[in-house]
Motif scaffolding. Sequence first.
Motif, PDB file in Angstrom:
ATOM      1  N   PRO A 123     112.496 -30.772 155.588  1.00 44.07           N
ATOM      2  CA  PRO A 123     112.128 -31.978 156.353  1.00 44.07           C
ATOM      3  C   PRO A 123     111.535 -31.673 157.715  1.00 44.07           C
ATOM      4  O   PRO A 123     110.641 -32.389 158.175  1.00 44.07           O
ATOM      5  CB  PRO A 123     113.450 -32.745 156.472  1.00 44.07           C
ATOM      6  CG  PRO A 123     114.520 -31.732 156.193  1.00 44.07           C
ATOM      7  CD  PRO A 123     113.922 -30.755 155.245  1.00 44.07           C
ATOM      8  N   GLU A 124     112.012 -30.608 158.357  1.00 45.71           N
ATOM      9  CA  GLU A 124     111.480 -30.275 159.684  1.00 45.71           C
ATOM     10  C   GLU A 124     110.021 -29.827 159.596  1.00 45.71           C
ATOM     11  O   GLU A 124     109.202 -30.135 160.474  1.00 45.71           O
ATOM     12  CB  GLU A 124     112.349 -29.198 160.358  1.00 45.71           C
ATOM     13  CG  GLU A 124     112.187 -27.765 159.878  1.00 45.71           C
ATOM     14  CD  GLU A 124     112.614 -27.525 158.419  1.00 45.71           C
ATOM     15  OE1 GLU A 124     112.144 -26.540 157.820  1.00 45.71           O
ATOM     16  OE2 GLU A 124     113.420 -28.316 157.899  1.00 45.71           O
ATOM     17  N   LEU A 125     109.668 -29.105 158.535  1.00 46.22           N
ATOM     18  CA  LEU A 125     108.284 -28.668 158.353  1.00 46.22           C
ATOM     19  C   LEU A 125     107.399 -29.861 157.997  1.00 46.22           C
ATOM     20  O   LEU A 125     106.285 -29.993 158.514  1.00 46.22           O
ATOM     21  CB  LEU A 125     108.212 -27.603 157.257  1.00 46.22           C
ATOM     22  CG  LEU A 125     106.814 -27.062 156.917  1.00 46.22           C
ATOM     23  CD1 LEU A 125     106.117 -26.511 158.154  1.00 46.22           C
ATOM     24  CD2 LEU A 125     106.904 -25.994 155.829  1.00 46.22           C
ATOM     25  N   PHE A 126     107.889 -30.735 157.127  1.00 44.70           N
ATOM     26  CA  PHE A 126     107.127 -31.935 156.785  1.00 44.70           C
ATOM     27  C   PHE A 126     106.856 -32.763 158.028  1.00 44.70           C
ATOM     28  O   PHE A 126     105.734 -33.252 158.237  1.00 44.70           O
ATOM     29  CB  PHE A 126     107.888 -32.767 155.748  1.00 44.70           C
ATOM     30  CG  PHE A 126     107.131 -33.975 155.262  1.00 44.70           C
ATOM     31  CD1 PHE A 126     106.202 -33.864 154.244  1.00 44.70           C
ATOM     32  CD2 PHE A 126     107.347 -35.229 155.837  1.00 44.70           C
ATOM     33  CE1 PHE A 126     105.500 -34.989 153.793  1.00 44.70           C
ATOM     34  CE2 PHE A 126     106.656 -36.341 155.401  1.00 44.70           C
ATOM     35  CZ  PHE A 126     105.726 -36.223 154.377  1.00 44.70           C
ATOM     36  N   GLU A 127     107.858 -32.902 158.868  1.00 41.66           N
ATOM     37  CA  GLU A 127     107.677 -33.688 160.098  1.00 41.66           C
ATOM     38  C   GLU A 127     106.647 -33.043 161.013  1.00 41.66           C
ATOM     39  O   GLU A 127     105.806 -33.726 161.605  1.00 41.66           O
ATOM     40  CB  GLU A 127     109.012 -33.827 160.831  1.00 41.66           C
ATOM     41  CG  GLU A 127     108.912 -34.678 162.094  1.00 41.66           C
ATOM     42  CD  GLU A 127     110.248 -34.845 162.796  1.00 41.66           C
ATOM     43  OE1 GLU A 127     110.261 -35.492 163.866  1.00 41.66           O
ATOM     44  OE2 GLU A 127     111.271 -34.332 162.296  1.00 41.66           O
TER      45      GLU A 127
END
Length: 424
Positions: A172-176
């Motif tokens: 999720p942190e990379l997607f964000e």
Amino acid sequence: MEQHARLTLESVLELIAADEPKVEITKLDEEPGSGRGDNYTSMLYRVRAKGRKQIKEGEWIPWQKAIIYKVLPQSKARREAFKSELLFRNEVVFYTYVWPALNKLQDGKPVFQGVAKVYSARPDFIAMEDLRDRGFRMADRREALQPERLKFVLKALAGFHALSLSLKDLRPELFERLTKPDTVQAVQEALFRVENEDWYRHYYRVAADNAIGMVLEGLPAHMEDRREEVIEKLHAFLNEEVFFRTMCELAAAKGPLTVFCHGDCWTNNFLFRDGNIATSETEDVYLVDFQLSRVGSLALDLANVLYCCTSGDVRKKHMVHLLEHYHGNLMTALHTLNPQQPRDPSTMWELLNEEMRRCGRFGLGLALDILPISTCASDEAPDLYEGGEEKKDGRNTRAPPPGGAECTQLMTELVLELIENHAL
């Protein structure tokens, strides 16, 4: 004098060095990589390098390789009219940051590999493999896609979209980071931005007037008693004060089906495998040209291909089955990528149908532009390989080609279908 980068013997060697270091190139043949009406925002060239390759000490064999490269239009007026710099930047970001992050998820468990190998991606130059050498061809943009090819496209999009949904779950942190607006690593909405409204006002004014004229002309006789209702609903959507902002809102809306969209799912951006060429290729279709890639609902891509690249008759007979085909492949790909976090198929089906209803108008908004372009003759399309006169004012004064009889039928079918589905 040429104003853009051109490939040389030395630059081709540099591009392929990592893959094929033992090659000597003696000749380069170059030609335009697309015809008039096939590509609008950049210029494509095809280079075939010929020479020899060393297979062992003292032993060489004939060798050749084809490369497609893309550069900005030479004419400043063309670049400004098509917002080419921003679009080019978007594609570079996609190839440099977004696709590597998505592709890494499918190590050993591929669900979508329909992106060409990219040798170089920089702000004014992109070079990639020429997929024609592997038997892939562009379909005729003037012929609506039929169910068999639509299934290939929808399966590819299902795998592509599943990568985004899985990245959101697993990293999720990379997607964000890759979706945060106005950052170096994020693709940006290039077309439907509120600040572009005045820029495109003339273009969409002409496009909207053309569409209304087509529907007035193309309305079937048995619908005559509903003429006023149909035109009133179409007018309400195309009202100059709300149309562009509505498209911006639809493009920007976020939800559970938010993904990296291809953003430009029309016929010319799909390369299909030539059935006459024997190959071990696992993909049936490749997606090309990610200049309009955006972060938004996966239904934006689906509305693009289903409403702009096929006929009303095909949708009437096959729409539900085509969406079921997409949904089934999406669920399979999601399970392959992330079996530990299963999604409920019935919930996803409900979400998909809800998003398709919401994004139906977006498909119509795209059709104002795509249907006249996809049905026009090549000599009616702008030629990016020619220079253009520099425009002194800052407005975008270009306009879509006028729609003929085929375009009139397709536009009318689409408007009536969306009204029938309560999407307009």
